[in-house]
Enzyme design. Structure first.
Site, PDB file in Angstrom:
ATOM      1  CG  ASP A   1      -0.365  -0.598   2.453  1.00 20.65           C
ATOM      2  OD1 ASP A   1       0.868  -0.677   2.551  1.00 20.65           O
ATOM      3  OD2 ASP A   1      -1.130  -0.999   3.340  1.00 20.65           O
TER       4      ASP A   1
ATOM      5  CD  GLU B   1      -4.226   3.596   7.000  1.00 21.11           C
ATOM      6  OE1 GLU B   1      -5.265   3.408   7.667  1.00 21.11           O
ATOM      7  OE2 GLU B   1      -3.128   3.097   7.294  1.00 21.11           O
TER       8      GLU B   1
END
Length: 379
Positions: free
Chosen positions: A70, A130
């Site tokens: 990520d 997130e």
């Protein structure tokens, strides 16, 4: 290439990325940095999910295995005091995604030093873990399906494990999660004439107490779950019956049926509150990520092939991760990479403004990825 030769590479990458944290899909500097490195290593990256990248190293067959990092950061004020601290005020790589990118870019460089692979390797640099979930966007794009990816691996740095220790779990590792808001609309009145109003604070108190019963009375005690009310806002002044109140909370469970049961009970509570308090109760639930469920055979293969001192079997945690969207369509393994080190004070939790780690731990992650290449018959 020996993996220890990548020490300077991963350290530099992590620290340079740490200084430019960005949020969600809006990652112009981060995206440009990752693309530049991939081009430098000889890849032709393909744009995905607005600011993400897919890099492919073709093997002798089109069967492909993916490795994912990520890219996004958090709206957190950095408090580490490090020389390479965030240059973006109020933003920080407080969840270690800078380390994840450095690890995967180091692995990308290592892959280019190997002879031709038997299978194709796909490297995923994904935005918005997130929120709101870049993995889902990538899966819906169909690019991994076109590339014949049938397995996927990923890491998360984890300060609750000793530095360099690999955390492994077969089956559930991280929870399915959602968020809820409950808005209570009553009627204001003077405190000296309470019978002329409908008290939203009293209704909110009923909600808080009723929610506690979901875990203790409505769910199987052997099925782990969390229902947490984190905020309650109500009232204006001390001598007025509150006309409005708002609560917000989170739901987490490894089991889908349990998760749905919690949603059902929240709806029933709101209906009941309307009847007993005459206060209107509006429930809004947003589902986020499915549970991270590791493929048991893949995990067992890793465990059987490693020295027992190098890994730790861990209990599932009630954290959430959008890596789960990949696992809905393919077999996958998500692992924790220990970064905890008390002598350095590196025991602060994820999302803390003081979270930090030694970049050398990222080499342990690359070493295991290199080992997985052998387990998957890629070398």
């Amino acid at each position: 290439m020996k993996i220890e030769e990548l020490t300077e590479t991963v350290t530099t990458i992590r620290r340079e990325l740490h200084q430019i944290p960005e949020i969600g899909f809006d990652l112009p500097k981060t995206s440009a940095y990752v693309k530049k490195k991939l081009l430098e290593y000889g890849y032709e990256p393909c744009s995905v999910a607005q600011t993400g990248w897919i890099a492919v190293l073709e093997g002798k067959t089109t069967e492909a295995i993916a490795f994912r990092s990520d890219m996004d950061a958090l709206e957190v004020v950095e408090e580490t005091g490090m020389s390479f601290a965030s240059q973006h005020a109020g933003r920080m790589h407080a969840c270690g995604h800078d380390g994840h990118m450095a690890l995967l870019l180091g692995f990308a460089k290592y892959l280019k030093s190997l002879p031709e692979l038997k299978k194709t390797v796909v490297l995923i640099f994904q935005p918005a873990e997130e929120g709101p979930g870049g993995a889902k966007v990538i899966m819906e794009s169909g690019i991994l399906q076109k590339l014949n990816v049938n397995k996927i691996y990923g890491y998360h740095v984890y300060p609750d494990l000793p530095e360099g220790k690999i955390g492994l779990a077969a089956g559930p590792l991280m929870a399915r999660n959602g968020e809820f808001n409950i808005t209570l609309e009553g009627k204001s009145a003077h405190a000296g004439q309470p019978h002329l109003g409908n008290d939203a604070i009293v209704a909110a108190a009923h909600v808080v107490l009723a929610v506690q019963n979901i875990l203790s009375r409505n769910l199987d005690p052997l099925e782990p779950a969390v229902v947490n009310i984190g905020t309650l806002q109500a009232g204006e002044v001390r001598n007025i019956v509150a006309g409005k109140a708002k609560l917000s909370g989170t739901i987490r469970s490894y089991d889908t049926a349990t998760y749905l049961k919690i949603k059902e009970r929240l709806a029933a509570i709101c209906d009941g509150i309307k009847n007993i308090t005459a206060v209107n109760c509006v429930l809004d639930i947003t589902d986020f990520y499915p549970a991270v469920i590791n493929d048991e055979k893949m995990i067992q293969l890793i465990m059987d092939s490693l020295d027992k001192e190098t890994f730790q079997v861990i209990k599932p945690v009630m954290l959430a991760e959008d890596f789960s969207f990949y696992q809905e369509d393919m077999r996958g393994v998500f692992m924790f990479l220990g970064t905890g080190r008390s002598d350095k004070g590196w025991t602060y939790p994820l999302h803390s403004g003081r979270f930090n780690f030694d970049e050398k731990v990222l080499l342990k992650g690359i070493e295991l990825y290199a080992h997985i290449l052998k387990l998957e018959n890629i070398l």
